[in-house]
Scaffold this active site. Sequence first.
Site, short mmCIF file in Angstrom:
data_model
loop_
_atom_site.label_atom_id
_atom_site.label_comp_id
_atom_site.label_asym_id
_atom_site.label_seq_id
_atom_site.Cartn_x
_atom_site.Cartn_y
_atom_site.Cartn_z
N ASP A 101 -39.59 -0.93 -16.87
CA ASP A 101 -39.25 0.43 -16.26
C ASP A 101 -39.78 0.39 -14.93
O ASP A 101 -40.99 -0.18 -14.48
CB ASP A 101 -39.84 1.42 -17.25
CG ASP A 101 -39.29 1.35 -18.57
OD1 ASP A 101 -38.13 0.85 -18.72
OD2 ASP A 101 -39.86 2.07 -19.48
N1 URA Z 1 -41.39 -0.85 -23.17
C1 URA Z 1 -41.22 0.35 -22.17
O1 URA Z 1 -41.17 1.29 -22.71
N2 URA Z 1 -40.86 0.10 -21.06
C2 URA Z 1 -41.13 -1.07 -20.41
O2 URA Z 1 -41.09 -1.31 -19.20
C3 URA Z 1 -41.35 -2.18 -21.10
C4 URA Z 1 -41.48 -1.91 -22.60
#
Ligand code: URA
Length: 240
Positions: A101
Amino acid sequence: MRLDKYLADMNAGTRKELKTAIRKGLVTVNGQVIRDAGFHVTGNETISLDGEEIGYQAFEYYMLNKPAGVISATEDRRHRTVLDLLGDRRRRDLFPVGRLDIDTTGLLLITNDGALAHRLLAPKHHVDKVYRAAVTGTVTESDIRAFAEGLRLEDGLTAMPAELRLLEVRQNSAETVSFVEVTIREGKFHQVKRMFEAVGKKVLTLQRISMGPLVLDRSLPEGEARPLTEEEIKALLSLS
Ligand code: URA
């Protein structure tokens, strides 16, 4: 593909520079000077620019310590992408293996090895991904059990069993924050955040520290990338 595009994809220059070089007779395909930028090539030819052979090199592998604020894509209109952080080493065939993310930091593998990416990402291969997170509230034994059993997420799907380890709980007058390590074997959208939501907690920070045998290099500053070592590449390629 067009000859000028092929050369641009190989980072041999800008499209404009390459068109000029081709027109000047500086480019050969299988030893023959080609002056037509639209000449069709497949990539199996021997192509040289100014006497230097340009080709799809062997695979490349980089470890990036992703900072917050950049997105795990190859291009984006609004945000910087993880590929922008490669600077001069950027090539058009490189891509990030999986997505973190925008606000997640840490280990991201960037490569042009599609087969390896598939092996690392395909759910059936169950490659462990380890994250460090700070989450609101106190993580309890019952949370740890729920993660181990496989949580039901808000979309009704069940997350595969995951390992949750409590590292530390910090409390001040305003809030309580738990520091944890989570190991997951799949990569659903916002997976870690949604797993914590399912037990009533919010992820405040999230950092990936490993993916299969590849471990984030602690000496690599956030925002920087380095080529993988031979050993790291070997360990990844020996994944069954
Ligand atoms: N899980 C998440 O919620 N975000 C990420 O970036 C990776 C794993």
